[in-house]
Design a protein around this motif. Sequence first.
Motif, PDB file in Angstrom:
ATOM      1  N   ARG A  49     -37.320 -22.562 110.844  1.00 41.67           N
ATOM      2  CA  ARG A  49     -36.630 -22.797 109.590  1.00 41.67           C
ATOM      3  C   ARG A  49     -35.167 -22.385 109.743  1.00 41.67           C
ATOM      4  O   ARG A  49     -34.866 -21.271 110.157  1.00 41.67           O
ATOM      5  CB  ARG A  49     -37.283 -21.982 108.484  1.00 41.67           C
ATOM      6  CG  ARG A  49     -36.558 -22.171 107.170  1.00 41.67           C
ATOM      7  CD  ARG A  49     -37.328 -21.631 106.005  1.00 41.67           C
ATOM      8  NE  ARG A  49     -36.444 -21.420 104.883  1.00 41.67           N
ATOM      9  CZ  ARG A  49     -36.655 -20.506 103.943  1.00 41.67           C
ATOM     10  NH1 ARG A  49     -37.716 -19.749 103.987  1.00 41.67           N
ATOM     11  NH2 ARG A  49     -35.802 -20.376 102.954  1.00 41.67           N
ATOM     12  N   THR A  50     -34.285 -23.305 109.414  1.00 41.87           N
ATOM     13  CA  THR A  50     -32.855 -23.016 109.502  1.00 41.87           C
ATOM     14  C   THR A  50     -32.330 -22.583 108.145  1.00 41.87           C
ATOM     15  O   THR A  50     -32.616 -23.212 107.134  1.00 41.87           O
ATOM     16  CB  THR A  50     -32.089 -24.261 109.984  1.00 41.87           C
ATOM     17  OG1 THR A  50     -32.572 -24.602 111.284  1.00 41.87           O
ATOM     18  CG2 THR A  50     -30.602 -23.980 110.062  1.00 41.87           C
ATOM     19  N   ILE A  51     -31.597 -21.512 108.156  1.00 38.69           N
ATOM     20  CA  ILE A  51     -30.984 -21.009 106.927  1.00 38.69           C
ATOM     21  C   ILE A  51     -29.470 -21.058 107.126  1.00 38.69           C
ATOM     22  O   ILE A  51     -28.935 -20.397 108.014  1.00 38.69           O
ATOM     23  CB  ILE A  51     -31.445 -19.575 106.644  1.00 38.69           C
ATOM     24  CG1 ILE A  51     -32.954 -19.567 106.382  1.00 38.69           C
ATOM     25  CG2 ILE A  51     -30.692 -18.980 105.462  1.00 38.69           C
ATOM     26  CD1 ILE A  51     -33.593 -18.218 106.548  1.00 38.69           C
ATOM     27  N   ALA A  52     -28.821 -21.882 106.329  1.00 42.70           N
ATOM     28  CA  ALA A  52     -27.375 -22.043 106.451  1.00 42.70           C
ATOM     29  C   ALA A  52     -26.659 -21.154 105.449  1.00 42.70           C
ATOM     30  O   ALA A  52     -26.950 -21.194 104.258  1.00 42.70           O
ATOM     31  CB  ALA A  52     -26.993 -23.502 106.230  1.00 42.70           C
ATOM     32  N   LEU A  53     -25.762 -20.358 105.947  1.00 42.87           N
ATOM     33  CA  LEU A  53     -25.020 -19.426 105.100  1.00 42.87           C
ATOM     34  C   LEU A  53     -23.530 -19.728 105.189  1.00 42.87           C
ATOM     35  O   LEU A  53     -23.037 -20.115 106.245  1.00 42.87           O
ATOM     36  CB  LEU A  53     -25.205 -17.999 105.617  1.00 42.87           C
ATOM     37  CG  LEU A  53     -26.438 -17.198 105.271  1.00 42.87           C
ATOM     38  CD1 LEU A  53     -26.339 -15.841 105.952  1.00 42.87           C
ATOM     39  CD2 LEU A  53     -26.553 -17.021 103.784  1.00 42.87           C
ATOM     40  N   GLN A  54     -22.855 -19.505 104.083  1.00 47.98           N
ATOM     41  CA  GLN A  54     -21.396 -19.626 104.061  1.00 47.98           C
ATOM     42  C   GLN A  54     -20.813 -18.293 103.617  1.00 47.98           C
ATOM     43  O   GLN A  54     -21.366 -17.633 102.736  1.00 47.98           O
ATOM     44  CB  GLN A  54     -20.964 -20.678 103.034  1.00 47.98           C
ATOM     45  CG  GLN A  54     -21.393 -22.079 103.352  1.00 47.98           C
ATOM     46  CD  GLN A  54     -20.268 -22.903 103.960  1.00 47.98           C
ATOM     47  OE1 GLN A  54     -19.110 -22.525 103.886  1.00 47.98           O
ATOM     48  NE2 GLN A  54     -20.628 -24.015 104.562  1.00 47.98           N
ATOM     49  N   ALA A  55     -19.712 -17.951 104.232  1.00 41.67           N
ATOM     50  CA  ALA A  55     -18.978 -16.769 103.812  1.00 41.67           C
ATOM     51  C   ALA A  55     -17.509 -17.143 103.818  1.00 41.67           C
ATOM     52  O   ALA A  55     -17.062 -17.879 104.687  1.00 41.67           O
ATOM     53  CB  ALA A  55     -19.228 -15.626 104.790  1.00 41.67           C
ATOM     54  N   GLY A  56     -16.777 -16.663 102.836  1.00 38.01           N
ATOM     55  CA  GLY A  56     -15.374 -17.066 102.776  1.00 38.01           C
ATOM     56  C   GLY A  56     -14.467 -15.927 102.382  1.00 38.01           C
ATOM     57  O   GLY A  56     -14.859 -14.755 102.415  1.00 38.01           O
ATOM     58  N   ASP A  57     -13.268 -16.281 101.983  1.00 39.84           N
ATOM     59  CA  ASP A  57     -12.271 -15.273 101.653  1.00 39.84           C
ATOM     60  C   ASP A  57     -12.616 -14.505 100.377  1.00 39.84           C
ATOM     61  O   ASP A  57     -12.008 -13.478 100.084  1.00 39.84           O
ATOM     62  CB  ASP A  57     -10.886 -15.937 101.508  1.00 39.84           C
ATOM     63  CG  ASP A  57     -10.387 -16.481 102.853  1.00 39.84           C
ATOM     64  OD1 ASP A  57     -10.931 -16.069 103.905  1.00 39.84           O
ATOM     65  OD2 ASP A  57      -9.458 -17.301 102.849  1.00 39.84           O
ATOM     66  N   ALA A  58     -13.592 -15.002  99.618  1.00 39.93           N
ATOM     67  CA  ALA A  58     -14.010 -14.287  98.411  1.00 39.93           C
ATOM     68  C   ALA A  58     -14.923 -13.107  98.737  1.00 39.93           C
ATOM     69  O   ALA A  58     -15.340 -12.363  97.851  1.00 39.93           O
ATOM     70  CB  ALA A  58     -14.719 -15.237  97.449  1.00 39.93           C
ATOM     71  N   MET A  59     -15.250 -12.963 100.037  1.00 37.33           N
ATOM     72  CA  MET A  59     -16.068 -11.837 100.483  1.00 37.33           C
ATOM     73  C   MET A  59     -17.442 -11.789  99.821  1.00 37.33           C
ATOM     74  O   MET A  59     -17.881 -10.768  99.292  1.00 37.33           O
ATOM     75  CB  MET A  59     -15.322 -10.513 100.257  1.00 37.33           C
ATOM     76  CG  MET A  59     -14.090 -10.390 101.137  1.00 37.33           C
ATOM     77  SD  MET A  59     -13.101  -8.947 100.766  1.00 37.33           S
ATOM     78  CE  MET A  59     -12.309  -9.466  99.252  1.00 37.33           C
ATOM     79  N   LYS A  60     -18.108 -12.946  99.852  1.00 37.95           N
ATOM     80  CA  LYS A  60     -19.491 -13.037  99.365  1.00 37.95           C
ATOM     81  C   LYS A  60     -20.257 -13.945 100.330  1.00 37.95           C
ATOM     82  O   LYS A  60     -19.681 -14.856 100.924  1.00 37.95           O
ATOM     83  CB  LYS A  60     -19.550 -13.701  97.978  1.00 37.95           C
ATOM     84  CG  LYS A  60     -18.747 -12.996  96.900  1.00 37.95           C
ATOM     85  CD  LYS A  60     -19.552 -11.893  96.239  1.00 37.95           C
ATOM     86  CE  LYS A  60     -18.833 -11.351  95.025  1.00 37.95           C
ATOM     87  NZ  LYS A  60     -18.388  -9.970  95.141  1.00 37.95           N
ATOM     88  N   ALA A  88      -7.675  -9.759 109.363  1.00 41.73           N
ATOM     89  CA  ALA A  88      -7.663  -9.337 107.970  1.00 41.73           C
ATOM     90  C   ALA A  88      -8.965  -9.658 107.259  1.00 41.73           C
ATOM     91  O   ALA A  88      -9.342  -8.997 106.288  1.00 41.73           O
ATOM     92  CB  ALA A  88      -6.512 -10.017 107.235  1.00 41.73           C
ATOM     93  N   MET A  89      -9.635 -10.711 107.726  1.00 46.47           N
ATOM     94  CA  MET A  89     -10.807 -11.204 106.989  1.00 46.47           C
ATOM     95  C   MET A  89     -11.786 -11.878 107.945  1.00 46.47           C
ATOM     96  O   MET A  89     -11.685 -13.069 108.215  1.00 46.47           O
ATOM     97  CB  MET A  89     -10.327 -12.217 105.929  1.00 46.47           C
ATOM     98  CG  MET A  89     -11.419 -12.866 105.108  1.00 46.47           C
ATOM     99  SD  MET A  89     -12.220 -11.772 103.939  1.00 46.47           S
ATOM    100  CE  MET A  89     -10.878 -11.452 102.792  1.00 46.47           C
ATOM    101  N   ALA A  90     -12.689 -11.086 108.468  1.00 43.70           N
ATOM    102  CA  ALA A  90     -13.747 -11.670 109.282  1.00 43.70           C
ATOM    103  C   ALA A  90     -15.072 -11.267 108.659  1.00 43.70           C
ATOM    104  O   ALA A  90     -15.123 -10.357 107.828  1.00 43.70           O
ATOM    105  CB  ALA A  90     -13.651 -11.180 110.723  1.00 43.70           C
ATOM    106  N   HIS A  91     -16.122 -11.977 109.019  1.00 42.84           N
ATOM    107  CA  HIS A  91     -17.433 -11.681 108.435  1.00 42.84           C
ATOM    108  C   HIS A  91     -18.494 -11.660 109.526  1.00 42.84           C
ATOM    109  O   HIS A  91     -18.465 -12.472 110.447  1.00 42.84           O
ATOM    110  CB  HIS A  91     -17.820 -12.736 107.398  1.00 42.84           C
ATOM    111  CG  HIS A  91     -16.793 -12.924 106.329  1.00 42.84           C
ATOM    112  ND1 HIS A  91     -16.489 -11.955 105.397  1.00 42.84           N
ATOM    113  CD2 HIS A  91     -15.977 -13.971 106.062  1.00 42.84           C
ATOM    114  CE1 HIS A  91     -15.529 -12.402 104.589  1.00 42.84           C
ATOM    115  NE2 HIS A  91     -15.204 -13.621 104.976  1.00 42.84           N
ATOM    116  N   ASN A  92     -19.403 -10.746 109.374  1.00 40.85           N
ATOM    117  CA  ASN A  92     -20.585 -10.775 110.231  1.00 40.85           C
ATOM    118  C   ASN A  92     -21.819 -10.773 109.334  1.00 40.85           C
ATOM    119  O   ASN A  92     -21.727 -10.734 108.096  1.00 40.85           O
ATOM    120  CB  ASN A  92     -20.588  -9.619 111.241  1.00 40.85           C
ATOM    121  CG  ASN A  92     -20.550  -8.253 110.582  1.00 40.85           C
ATOM    122  OD1 ASN A  92     -20.778  -8.108 109.374  1.00 40.85           O
ATOM    123  ND2 ASN A  92     -20.251  -7.229 111.348  1.00 40.85           N
TER     124      ASN A  92
END
Length: 173
Positions: A49-60, A88-92
């Motif tokens: 099962r693939t779960i696609a996630l998005q993260a952006g500059d809104a930090m959510k 300045a803005m990376a996400h893991n």
Amino acid sequence: MKAHLLSSVLLSAGLLAGCSKSDNKAPEPAPAPKVAAPAAATEQSPGVRTIALQAGDAMKFDLTTVEVAPGQSLKVVMTNSGTLPKDAMAHNWILLKAGSDPAAFATAAQTSKDTGYIPVALKDEILAQIQLLGPKETGEVSFKAPTTPGEYPYPCSFPAHFLVGMKGVLIVK
Ligand SMILES: [Cu+2]
């Protein structure tokens, strides 16, 4: 009575018309290889099962709750849709064991820049992870869901992101 009869005749006529209607669509191009649809997750499907996630500059994270079946094969794919520079803005995406404290993890992570904001002392709490993503980068991780039902937190450990709500929960049930 008569009206009723009439309407059922009309209904039959309608059904017949529907059945005989030919489909005049242009011939489709050669069928693409069929990818398993992310169908009913409750089935004991051998597929991933693939779960696609998005993260952006809104930090959510766009998904803050994900329900999966115990032991299910998962592929989490995350994209950083933001535009700010990586420094300045990376996400893991860090999936932690059930019962671990994501706030404590995030606090410890703040001083762990060299390891991509992974606190080495708390490494054992990590079940799966996607490393830091800069703008427009995509990362993924494949793993099996835990077999024990429960709630498994997933924070972003980039400094301050957890505090402003960049977190979610994988629910195994
Ligand atoms: Cu983040």
